[in-house]
Write a protein that holds these residues in place. Structure first.
Motif, PDB file in Angstrom:
ATOM      1  N   PHE A  80       2.009   9.984  -1.941  1.00 40.00           N
ATOM      2  CA  PHE A  80       0.748  10.669  -1.649  1.00 40.00           C
ATOM      3  C   PHE A  80       0.496  10.710  -0.140  1.00 40.00           C
ATOM      4  CE2 PHE A  80      -1.367   9.427  -5.967  1.00 40.00           C
ATOM      5  CZ  PHE A  80      -0.562  10.350  -6.607  1.00 40.00           C
ATOM      6  N   LEU A  81       0.645   9.565   0.511  1.00 40.20           N
ATOM      7  CA  LEU A  81       0.364   9.487   1.947  1.00 40.20           C
ATOM      8  C   LEU A  81       1.353  10.313   2.758  1.00 40.20           C
ATOM      9  CD1 LEU A  81      -0.532   5.692   2.287  1.00 40.20           C
ATOM     10  CD2 LEU A  81      -2.103   7.648   2.302  1.00 40.20           C
ATOM     11  N   VAL A  82       2.623  10.249   2.390  1.00 33.11           N
ATOM     12  CA  VAL A  82       3.638  11.029   3.108  1.00 33.11           C
ATOM     13  C   VAL A  82       3.361  12.524   2.931  1.00 33.11           C
ATOM     14  CG1 VAL A  82       6.091  11.620   3.217  1.00 33.11           C
ATOM     15  CG2 VAL A  82       5.390   9.224   2.951  1.00 33.11           C
ATOM     16  N   PHE A  83       2.994  12.940   1.738  1.00 28.25           N
ATOM     17  CA  PHE A  83       2.687  14.352   1.492  1.00 28.25           C
ATOM     18  C   PHE A  83       1.482  14.800   2.314  1.00 28.25           C
ATOM     19  CE2 PHE A  83       0.687  17.759  -1.082  1.00 28.25           C
ATOM     20  CZ  PHE A  83       1.734  18.671  -1.047  1.00 28.25           C
ATOM     21  N   LEU A  84       0.456  13.953   2.392  1.00 30.12           N
ATOM     22  CA  LEU A  84      -0.713  14.296   3.196  1.00 30.12           C
ATOM     23  C   LEU A  84      -0.359  14.395   4.678  1.00 30.12           C
ATOM     24  CD1 LEU A  84      -3.411  12.071   1.458  1.00 30.12           C
ATOM     25  CD2 LEU A  84      -3.289  14.567   1.421  1.00 30.12           C
ATOM     26  N   LEU A  85       0.530  13.507   5.127  1.00 26.14           N
ATOM     27  CA  LEU A  85       0.973  13.575   6.532  1.00 26.14           C
ATOM     28  C   LEU A  85       1.733  14.866   6.804  1.00 26.14           C
ATOM     29  CD1 LEU A  85       2.141   9.901   7.176  1.00 26.14           C
ATOM     30  CD2 LEU A  85       0.298  11.098   8.362  1.00 26.14           C
ATOM     31  N   ILE A  86       2.548  15.288   5.837  1.00 24.90           N
ATOM     32  CA  ILE A  86       3.335  16.516   6.015  1.00 24.90           C
ATOM     33  C   ILE A  86       2.433  17.739   6.014  1.00 24.90           C
ATOM     34  CG2 ILE A  86       5.043  18.014   4.907  1.00 24.90           C
ATOM     35  CD1 ILE A  86       6.424  15.448   3.911  1.00 24.90           C
TER      36      ILE A  86
END
Length: 470
Positions: free
Chosen positions: A184-190
């Protein structure tokens, strides 16, 4: 929408759910009375502590929600019936969750194919009949992934709050469910860099997640004298970084044993064809790959050995990628006027159905009475011992569950064992079902212990022996 209209529009999905229920009910009745494994017996003993205030100690590695729910079931009916029905229901919802996740990402047809694949997936079927926390983890993981992506598409905070609540409950079933937070966090960062940190709903959803966990954390301080989450991770974490590539490699190399060859080929082809994606489709594909790859990596890093059930949560993504590729091939064949398009899909899914159900049937039946001698010994001890008697054994959870008697382990040395002996330690048990220290096998002969009960194979090889301690 009226029920009749819903059925008309969703008859294939309804058929998949009815099939899911039907095949699970068949094995549900078949597996009544099957022998519990170590972890299952541990959870049932924990539930017995909550329900009947029995004296039972357990470690921080096991979250308590499943045992708490089971304790309520035991108060209603003191048997395994209700916990097993609960697991059956969870299994059905795992199929429903994959349908809605696949539909949200790639459309209805992908949702149908991916949910069908989950309905026949042999590991899903097998663990439906085991009183373990891995299947609840899969179900809550899948619904968390679904609601999070709905939040991303709609920007409606209510879906993020639902994600946080569902994920927290799933974490109370099994801590590794929370591994999906990293994708979730990596996707939001991307997709939004650090801008998501400025959104109020992010902090509110984090608060919801923590608030649901707080009672468990407070209880953990009283029960274990420390932060229960770090204590739990310390039990299962890999002791050496050199083991991590081996664990990861074992999972990857075992993929052909998890899914049928046609689906494996389709899955790999689906990943290759993702390179064509652009814009929002690319972000969608990235999201799906993140919830597949990152949990697998985290499991390999944070859990120090391989078990198939640990990676159940990666299979929704695998089946959705496979379903997406099949739908794309079907549409391409239809555009070219090929009449074999439906035949192609039917052959792939039909072969997979036979392969997966055959594997599930074999595994379920072969494990139905595995270590039955331990159960039988426990039941015998229940009938032939006093309530205060203690049994020395390496099969502690099983014997405690089936006998209702306290147990003690067999430590590494004989000296340690004899220091722990007291007048209540009346029985000594050895078996082939658990690893024993070397001294334990010769101890009965050297101490001239009396054999009370022995279990042997048809070719007269002993599998378990119960001795009476002097």
């Amino acid at each position: 929408m009226k029920i009749k209209e819903w059925v008309k529009e969703n008859w294939i999905f309804l058929g998949i759910i009815l099939f899911t229920i039907g095949i699970r009910l068949y094995y549900f009745f078949l597996t009544q009375g099957q022998v519990l494994w170590w972890d299952e017996a541990e959870y049932m003993n924990m539930a017995g502590r909550w329900a009947f205030n029995t004296d039972y100690s357990f470690g921080p590695v096991r979250p308590i929600l499943f045992s708490l729910l089971t304790s309520l079931f035991l108060i209603i009916i003191n048997s395994e019936l209700l916990p097993r029905l609960f697991m059956l229901l969870i299994s059905i919802f795992s199929v429903i969750g994959v349908y809605y996740l696949g539909k949200e990402l790639y459309g209805k047809n992908v949702g149908l194919i991916s949910s069908f694949l989950m309905s026949i997936f042999y590991l899903n079927l097998f663990f439906t009949y085991r009183l373990l926390v891995d299947l609840p983890s899969l179900t809550f993981f899948t619904f968390s992934a679904f609601f999070f992506y709905k939040y991303y598409k709609s920007k409606s905070p209510k879906f993020l709050y639902l994600t946080a609540g569902i994920l927290a409950i799933g974490t109370l079933f099994k801590l590794s469910t929370a591994f999906i937070v990293v994708p979730f966090l990596v996707f939001l960062l991307i997709t939004s860099k650090l801008n998501f940190l400025k959104k109020k709903e992010m902090w509110l959803s984090a608060s919801i997640f923590i608030l649901i966990l707080i009672p468990y954390i407070i209880w953990g301080y009283y029960e274990f004298g420390g932060f229960v989450l770090t204590q739990a991770s310390g039990v299962v974490a890999s002791e050496s970084y050199s083991n991590i590539p081996i664990i990861f490699k074992n999972y990857v190399f075992n993929f052909p044993t998890y899914i049928s060859w046609p689906i494996l080929i389709v899955f790999l082809a689906g990943i290759i064809f993702m390179y064509k994606s652009r814009g929002e489709e690319l972000k969608r594909d990235i999201y799906l790959l993140l919830i597949l790859i990152l949990p697998l990596v985290l499991i390999s890093v944070l859990i120090n050995h391989n078990e198939d059930r640990y990676i159940l949560t990666i299979f929704p993504a695998i089946f959705i990628i496979s379903g997406s590729f099949l739908v794309n091939v079907y549409n391409l064949m239809k555009e070219k006027g090929s009449f074999v398009a439906p035949i192609f899909i039917i052959l792939i899914l039909g072969f997979t159905l036979v392969s997966q159900v055959t594997s599930a049937d074999s595994l379920i039946k072969n494990k139905l009475y595995s270590s039955a001698d331990v159960r039988d010994a426990g039941l015998w001890l229940k009938e032939n011992s006093n309530i205060l008697d203690i049994i020395a054994t390496k099969s502690q959870p099983h014997i405690r569950y089936y006998s209702g008697r306290k147990t003690m382990g067999l430590p590494p040395t004989e000296e340690e064992f004899e220091k722990q002996l007291n007048d209540n330690v009346r029985f000594y048990m050895i078996s082939i079902y658990e690893p024993h220290p070397e001294w334990a096998y010769s101890y009965p002969i050297r101490k001239n212990l009396t054999v009370e009960r022995a279990y042997i194979t048809p070719d007269q090889k002993p599998t378990l022996i119960v001795y009476r301690l002097k």
